[in-house]
Write a protein that holds these residues in place. Structure first.
Motif, PDB file in Angstrom:
ATOM      1  N   ARG A 152       4.920   8.180  17.718  1.00  0.00           N
ATOM      2  CA  ARG A 152       6.338   8.067  18.033  1.00  0.00           C
ATOM      3  C   ARG A 152       6.991   9.426  17.857  1.00  0.00           C
ATOM      4  O   ARG A 152       6.731  10.105  16.857  1.00  0.00           O
ATOM      5  CB  ARG A 152       7.051   7.120  17.058  1.00  0.00           C
ATOM      6  N   PHE A 153       7.835   9.820  18.809  1.00  0.00           N
ATOM      7  CA  PHE A 153       8.723  10.963  18.581  1.00  0.00           C
ATOM      8  C   PHE A 153       9.927  10.386  17.846  1.00  0.00           C
ATOM      9  O   PHE A 153      10.663   9.577  18.402  1.00  0.00           O
ATOM     10  CB  PHE A 153       9.126  11.613  19.916  1.00  0.00           C
ATOM     11  N   VAL A 154      10.100  10.742  16.595  1.00  0.00           N
ATOM     12  CA  VAL A 154      11.156  10.144  15.762  1.00  0.00           C
ATOM     13  C   VAL A 154      12.476  10.833  16.116  1.00  0.00           C
ATOM     14  O   VAL A 154      12.662  12.012  15.825  1.00  0.00           O
ATOM     15  CB  VAL A 154      10.827  10.293  14.263  1.00  0.00           C
ATOM     16  N   ALA A 172       7.402  16.055   6.499  1.00  0.00           N
ATOM     17  CA  ALA A 172       7.662  16.212   7.928  1.00  0.00           C
ATOM     18  C   ALA A 172       6.863  15.188   8.723  1.00  0.00           C
ATOM     19  O   ALA A 172       5.864  14.645   8.233  1.00  0.00           O
ATOM     20  CB  ALA A 172       7.280  17.629   8.369  1.00  0.00           C
ATOM     21  N   VAL A 173       7.318  14.953   9.951  1.00  0.00           N
ATOM     22  CA  VAL A 173       6.678  13.949  10.789  1.00  0.00           C
ATOM     23  C   VAL A 173       6.270  14.578  12.121  1.00  0.00           C
ATOM     24  O   VAL A 173       7.002  15.394  12.683  1.00  0.00           O
ATOM     25  CB  VAL A 173       7.637  12.739  10.966  1.00  0.00           C
ATOM     26  N   GLU A 174       5.067  14.241  12.565  1.00  0.00           N
ATOM     27  CA  GLU A 174       4.573  14.724  13.860  1.00  0.00           C
ATOM     28  C   GLU A 174       3.626  13.680  14.442  1.00  0.00           C
ATOM     29  O   GLU A 174       3.657  12.531  13.989  1.00  0.00           O
ATOM     30  CB  GLU A 174       3.973  16.131  13.729  1.00  0.00           C
ATOM     31  N   ASP A 208      17.330  19.612  19.884  1.00  0.00           N
ATOM     32  CA  ASP A 208      16.885  20.659  18.958  1.00  0.00           C
ATOM     33  C   ASP A 208      15.434  21.030  19.226  1.00  0.00           C
ATOM     34  O   ASP A 208      15.057  22.199  19.222  1.00  0.00           O
ATOM     35  CB  ASP A 208      16.995  20.168  17.507  1.00  0.00           C
ATOM     36  N   PHE A 209      14.609  20.018  19.469  1.00  0.00           N
ATOM     37  CA  PHE A 209      13.173  20.219  19.695  1.00  0.00           C
ATOM     38  C   PHE A 209      12.956  21.117  20.915  1.00  0.00           C
ATOM     39  O   PHE A 209      12.238  22.120  20.839  1.00  0.00           O
ATOM     40  CB  PHE A 209      12.495  18.853  19.912  1.00  0.00           C
ATOM     41  N   LEU A 210      13.607  20.773  22.045  1.00  0.00           N
ATOM     42  CA  LEU A 210      13.367  21.526  23.280  1.00  0.00           C
ATOM     43  C   LEU A 210      13.782  22.982  23.120  1.00  0.00           C
ATOM     44  O   LEU A 210      13.059  23.894  23.529  1.00  0.00           O
ATOM     45  CB  LEU A 210      14.111  20.877  24.448  1.00  0.00           C
TER      46      LEU A 210
HETATM   47  N1  ADE Z   1       7.311  16.868  16.580  1.00  0.00           N
HETATM   48  C1  ADE Z   1       8.417  17.634  16.490  1.00  0.00           C
HETATM   49  N2  ADE Z   1       9.494  16.890  16.185  1.00  0.00           N
HETATM   50  C2  ADE Z   1       9.060  15.616  16.069  1.00  0.00           C
HETATM   51  C3  ADE Z   1       9.689  14.390  15.800  1.00  0.00           C
HETATM   52  N3  ADE Z   1      10.999  14.325  15.588  1.00  0.00           N
HETATM   53  N4  ADE Z   1       8.921  13.264  15.794  1.00  0.00           N
HETATM   54  C4  ADE Z   1       7.602  13.337  16.027  1.00  0.00           C
HETATM   55  N5  ADE Z   1       6.950  14.460  16.300  1.00  0.00           N
HETATM   56  C5  ADE Z   1       7.682  15.607  16.320  1.00  0.00           C
END
Ligand code: ADE
Length: 231
Positions: A152-154, A172-174, A208-210
């Motif tokens: 999941r992309f959280v 952290a989550v990835e 933020d990610f992009l």
């Molecule tokens: N990788 C970078 N940001 C992330 C997110 N919010 N959730 C999951 N993977 C990520």
């Protein structure tokens, strides 16, 4: 035996390949693997692909086809614990799968038949990685601890809060690290992983990610990989 450099994103892989003078492409499991040298070290660079299954296939191919003797993983992650902010660096000491749930047959988060929910990274390789991060990014805030992976992309504050409450130790989550850690444990291959925080896994995470991936992530990763191989 070569060292594997696994990148989560195209931008990061491109930055690593830019440092490899002699890379050549080999296809296995439908993936492009780049074999060559970086700072005189025999390396295989590859994209992890996204999600746990894809990352596990990539790790398995690296070990079975390319006989790598260790795997270094770089990428970005969403910050979860308080104080883990955008631009910080997280070096994993262990991984768990936050979406693993075979309860009530097995305890929540436990990977069935392993008797464990956490998979440790290799202590010696991780110590080298921490030193490399310090050299490459001397002003970065660096955290060391547990990272959670899931398919999941959280990207909502509600989900991020729920994860924080359920798993307060997670930094952290990835989406890949725990899968690679599990494959490396199966094969007895040393594994280390570093993630730069691209977002806070909240309602603003997508934007933020992009922006972060374009601006900073690839430069961070390439600098860390360079310092790691030089050291
Ligand atoms: N990788 C970078 N940001 C992330 C997110 N919010 N959730 C999951 N993977 C990520």
């Amino acid at each position: 035996m070569p060292i594997a450099i696994v990148s989560a994103m195209h931008e990061e892989l491109a930055a690593v390949l830019a440092f490899m003078p002699d890379e050549h492409r080999q296809v296995a499991a439908g993936r492009a693997f780049w074999r060559g040298h970086l700072h005189g070290k025999d390396v295989v660079a590859v994209l992890s692909r996204i999600g746990k299954v894809a990352a596990a296939t990539t790790a398995t191919a690296l070990i079975e086809r390319f006989q790598v003797d260790s795997i270094l993983f770089t990428g970005v992650a969403g910050g979860l614990a308080a104080g883990v902010g955008v631009g910080d660096v997280v070096v994993a000491d262990s991984f768990l799968q936050h979406d693993m749930d075979a309860s009530p047959i097995f305890p929540r988060y436990e990977v069935p038949l392993y008797g464990a929910s956490r998979f440790a990274t290799d202590a010696a390789l991780t110590a080298r990685l921490l030193a490399a991060v310090g050299t490459a990014l001397p002003s970065a805030r660096v955290h060391h601890g547990l990272v959670a992976s899931g398919d999941r992309f959280v990207s909502t504050t509600a989900e991020s809060r729920a994860l924080q409450q359920a798993l307060p130790e997670v930094l952290a989550v990835e989406m890949e690290g725990a899968a690679i850690a599990q494959v490396c444990r199966d094969y007895g291959v040393p594994f280390a992983a570093v993630r730069t925080i691209s977002d806070r896994a909240d309602d603003a995470a997508h934007g933020d990610f992009l922006q972060f991936v374009q601006d900073i992530a690839s430069r961070h990763s390439a600098a860390i990989v360079e310092a790691f191989l030089r050291g």
